[in-house]
Motif scaffolding. Sequence first.
Motif, PDB file in Angstrom:
ATOM      1  N   ASN A  31       5.511  -0.570   8.357  1.00 20.34           N
ATOM      2  CA  ASN A  31       3.801  -0.116   7.480  1.00 20.34           C
ATOM      3  C   ASN A  31       2.463  -0.511   8.543  1.00 20.34           C
ATOM      4  O   ASN A  31       2.766  -1.559   9.212  1.00 20.34           O
ATOM      5  N   ALA A  89       2.346  10.305  -1.476  1.00 20.90           N
ATOM      6  CA  ALA A  89       3.287  10.676  -0.275  1.00 20.90           C
ATOM      7  C   ALA A  89       3.510  11.628   0.078  1.00 20.90           C
ATOM      8  O   ALA A  89       5.161  11.469  -1.154  1.00 20.90           O
ATOM      9  N   LYS A 137       6.264   8.308   3.155  1.00 18.92           N
ATOM     10  CA  LYS A 137       7.434   7.006   3.064  1.00 18.92           C
ATOM     11  C   LYS A 137       8.545   7.600   3.330  1.00 18.92           C
ATOM     12  O   LYS A 137       9.344   8.889   3.822  1.00 18.92           O
ATOM     13  N   THR A 138       9.695   6.207   4.520  1.00 17.58           N
ATOM     14  CA  THR A 138      10.085   6.138   4.421  1.00 17.58           C
ATOM     15  C   THR A 138      11.197   6.716   3.861  1.00 17.58           C
ATOM     16  O   THR A 138      12.344   6.171   3.974  1.00 17.58           O
ATOM     17  N   ASN A 164      -0.129   9.977   3.835  1.00 15.38           N
ATOM     18  CA  ASN A 164       0.012   8.839   3.505  1.00 15.38           C
ATOM     19  C   ASN A 164       1.880   9.428   3.762  1.00 15.38           C
ATOM     20  O   ASN A 164       2.529  10.835   3.095  1.00 15.38           O
ATOM     21  N   ARG A 181       0.163   7.238   7.979  1.00 17.85           N
ATOM     22  CA  ARG A 181       0.029   5.697   7.470  1.00 17.85           C
ATOM     23  C   ARG A 181       1.257   5.736   6.698  1.00 17.85           C
ATOM     24  O   ARG A 181       1.756   6.133   5.627  1.00 17.85           O
ATOM     25  N   VAL A 182       2.260   5.148   7.733  1.00 20.33           N
ATOM     26  CA  VAL A 182       3.680   4.919   7.120  1.00 20.33           C
ATOM     27  C   VAL A 182       3.672   3.336   6.083  1.00 20.33           C
ATOM     28  O   VAL A 182       3.257   2.987   6.247  1.00 20.33           O
ATOM     29  N   TRP A 183       4.945   4.053   5.015  1.00 17.25           N
ATOM     30  CA  TRP A 183       5.373   3.551   4.535  1.00 17.25           C
ATOM     31  C   TRP A 183       6.618   3.197   4.198  1.00 17.25           C
ATOM     32  O   TRP A 183       7.085   3.960   3.846  1.00 17.25           O
ATOM     33  N   ASN A 184       7.387   1.828   4.307  1.00 15.50           N
ATOM     34  CA  ASN A 184       9.232   1.774   4.374  1.00 15.50           C
ATOM     35  C   ASN A 184       9.615   1.322   3.488  1.00 15.50           C
ATOM     36  O   ASN A 184      10.503   0.471   3.784  1.00 15.50           O
ATOM     37  N   SER A 239       6.741   0.517  -1.943  1.00 16.32           N
ATOM     38  CA  SER A 239       5.180   0.343  -2.352  1.00 16.32           C
ATOM     39  C   SER A 239       4.427   1.095  -1.931  1.00 16.32           C
ATOM     40  O   SER A 239       3.365   1.851  -2.063  1.00 16.32           O
ATOM     41  N   ALA A 240       5.122   2.384  -1.781  1.00 17.39           N
ATOM     42  CA  ALA A 240       3.980   3.713  -0.825  1.00 17.39           C
ATOM     43  C   ALA A 240       3.445   4.384  -2.302  1.00 17.39           C
ATOM     44  O   ALA A 240       3.898   4.608  -3.094  1.00 17.39           O
ATOM     45  N   GLU A 272       6.843  13.132   2.217  1.00  9.50           N
ATOM     46  CA  GLU A 272       8.875  12.158   3.368  1.00  9.50           C
ATOM     47  C   GLU A 272       8.677  12.172   4.008  1.00  9.50           C
ATOM     48  O   GLU A 272       9.006  11.705   5.070  1.00  9.50           O
TER      49      GLU A 272
END
Length: 188
Positions: A102, A128, A51-52, A49, A117-120, A123-124, A130
């Motif tokens: 996402n 997750a 997170k952006t 995971n 798995r990208v979370w932008n 909700s990450a 960075e």
Amino acid sequence: MQGMSLFKGAVVALATFGVVCPQATAAAAGQTAAAKPVVHIARAGAVANIKTAKTGVFAGRVVDHNGSPIKGAEVVVRRDAKEVTRIATDDRGVFQVRHLENGDYQVASGGTEGNFRVWNDGSAPATADEYALIVQGEDGARGQYGGMGNGMLLLTAAVIAAIIIAVIAIDQNDDDNNDIVNAPPQSL
């Protein structure tokens, strides 16, 4: 005499432990390490995971098996086997991809590929990372298969030899002590 034999056995056991777990490793465990980024190593097929955060940029770094950044490494980002973008790393081995939705992506550089798995948005999951880390190199990949190198093989042989020598020495010492205890008294 029994106490001395027990003491010698304990000393040999501690010496054997010292060979198996060197002092430098044991001492290092007690020291507080400098703050380093946490690296999660995913098993084959697992998804990491990423997170952006607020930047909205999917970022990562490409390094060799020694951890040195690879300048100009080509990074290919795919989603569902369709190429999304192709980018080169900068002088620090860093790559950045903007405006990814996402979802799950396959990121490849050299012969190494990872699933992310990208979370932008917010909700990450808490675990997750960075940024992504891609480790290139045959030596790095070889280590994942659990092969025993020559150094480890030599160390294992030395530990086994030390244990055998310790057992023989203890047994010989016990035999010598039994001869003295069981010797007939001599008359004056």
